[in-house]
Design a protein around this motif. Structure first.
Motif, mmCIF file in Angstrom:
data_model
loop_
_atom_site.group_PDB
_atom_site.id
_atom_site.type_symbol
_atom_site.label_atom_id
_atom_site.label_comp_id
_atom_site.label_asym_id
_atom_site.label_seq_id
_atom_site.Cartn_x
_atom_site.Cartn_y
_atom_site.Cartn_z
ATOM 1 N N ALA A 1 9.446 -15.989 -6.070
ATOM 2 C CA ALA A 1 8.995 -16.677 -4.859
ATOM 3 C C ALA A 1 7.482 -16.620 -4.680
ATOM 4 O O ALA A 1 6.935 -17.298 -3.818
ATOM 5 C CB ALA A 1 9.683 -16.060 -3.636
ATOM 6 N N VAL A 2 6.795 -15.826 -5.491
ATOM 7 C CA VAL A 2 5.344 -15.666 -5.361
ATOM 8 C C VAL A 2 4.643 -16.848 -6.020
ATOM 9 O O VAL A 2 4.881 -17.156 -7.190
ATOM 10 C CB VAL A 2 4.872 -14.343 -6.005
ATOM 11 C CG1 VAL A 2 3.359 -14.226 -5.951
ATOM 12 C CG2 VAL A 2 5.536 -13.153 -5.317
ATOM 13 N N ARG B 1 -6.999 -6.536 -2.302
ATOM 14 C CA ARG B 1 -7.110 -7.955 -1.955
ATOM 15 C C ARG B 1 -5.993 -8.442 -1.033
ATOM 16 O O ARG B 1 -5.944 -9.615 -0.680
ATOM 17 C CB ARG B 1 -7.119 -8.786 -3.233
ATOM 18 C CG ARG B 1 -8.275 -8.442 -4.147
ATOM 19 C CD ARG B 1 -8.085 -9.070 -5.520
ATOM 20 N NE ARG B 1 -9.028 -8.587 -6.480
ATOM 21 C CZ ARG B 1 -10.181 -9.180 -6.772
ATOM 22 N NH1 ARG B 1 -10.526 -10.268 -6.147
ATOM 23 N NH2 ARG B 1 -10.987 -8.668 -7.678
ATOM 24 N N ARG B 2 -5.067 -7.543 -0.695
ATOM 25 C CA ARG B 2 -3.910 -7.864 0.152
ATOM 26 C C ARG B 2 -3.102 -9.015 -0.438
ATOM 27 O O ARG B 2 -2.758 -9.976 0.235
ATOM 28 C CB ARG B 2 -4.342 -8.149 1.574
ATOM 29 C CG ARG B 2 -4.966 -6.935 2.208
ATOM 30 C CD ARG B 2 -5.287 -7.130 3.609
ATOM 31 N NE ARG B 2 -5.833 -5.867 4.105
ATOM 32 C CZ ARG B 2 -6.328 -5.692 5.284
ATOM 33 N NH1 ARG B 2 -6.355 -6.687 6.132
ATOM 34 N NH2 ARG B 2 -6.791 -4.520 5.645
ATOM 35 N N ARG C 1 3.034 -13.382 2.980
ATOM 36 C CA ARG C 1 3.274 -14.452 3.955
ATOM 37 C C ARG C 1 4.728 -14.389 4.404
ATOM 38 O O ARG C 1 5.567 -13.779 3.731
ATOM 39 C CB ARG C 1 2.960 -15.815 3.342
ATOM 40 C CG ARG C 1 3.832 -16.144 2.148
ATOM 41 C CD ARG C 1 3.646 -17.576 1.649
ATOM 42 N NE ARG C 1 4.251 -17.761 0.343
ATOM 43 C CZ ARG C 1 5.542 -17.938 0.104
ATOM 44 N NH1 ARG C 1 6.406 -17.948 1.101
ATOM 45 N NH2 ARG C 1 5.997 -18.106 -1.132
ATOM 46 N N PRO C 2 5.039 -15.052 5.526
ATOM 47 C CA PRO C 2 6.437 -15.168 5.907
ATOM 48 C C PRO C 2 7.208 -15.854 4.783
ATOM 49 O O PRO C 2 6.714 -16.773 4.146
ATOM 50 C CB PRO C 2 6.403 -16.050 7.165
ATOM 51 C CG PRO C 2 5.019 -15.855 7.703
ATOM 52 C CD PRO C 2 4.135 -15.655 6.500
ATOM 53 N N GLY C 3 8.382 -15.377 4.520
ATOM 54 C CA GLY C 3 9.185 -15.911 3.423
ATOM 55 C C GLY C 3 9.177 -15.004 2.207
ATOM 56 O O GLY C 3 10.044 -15.098 1.367
#
Length: 122
Positions: A28-29, A62-63, A88-90
């Motif tokens: 999903a990334v 870098r989050r 992020r959301p998801g």
């Protein structure tokens, strides 16, 4: 954590995917941001730990979360790359991995290819 591949570098890349798969669904990334770095290490086992811990450090600093990896070896010099995106959301967070350790550290070649393994601290 175990990574397997046809080459040493492919086994390390598989280990990186496995590491980040503990934290997120790597499929999903999205590869929206790119990070590149180099490091020096003559011992392949220590290089595995350096590679994984450097990826974790780059992600934290870098989050980002990574989902794609590439590694090239030139003697004692290693060139690593990773692609990912900010959380992020998801993106469902999984287990937080603190680092790769020297516990059960092994890098070896057999008839099927290369295997790179170590225990990670969660």
């Amino acid at each position: 954590l175990v990574g397997r591949g046809a080459s040493l570098e492919a086994a390390f890349e598989a280990a990186a995917r496995g590491l980040f798969a503990l934290m997120v669904d790597v499929a999903a990334v999205q590869p929206r941001q790119h990070v590149a770095f180099t490091f020096q290490e003559s011992d392949p086992e220590l290089a595995l730990v350096e590679w994984l811990n450097r990826l974790l450090a780059e992600a934290r600093t870098r989050r980002l979360v990574f989902g794609r990896f590439q590694l090239r070896r030139h003697g004692e010099r290693w060139e690593g790359e990773a692609w990912g995106e900010p959380w992020r959301p998801g993106l469902e967070p999984g287990v937080e991995v603190k680092g790769a350790t020297l516990t059960m550290l092994a890098v070896r070649q057999d008839a099927q290819g290369w295997e790179a393994r170590c225990v990670v601290d969660v």
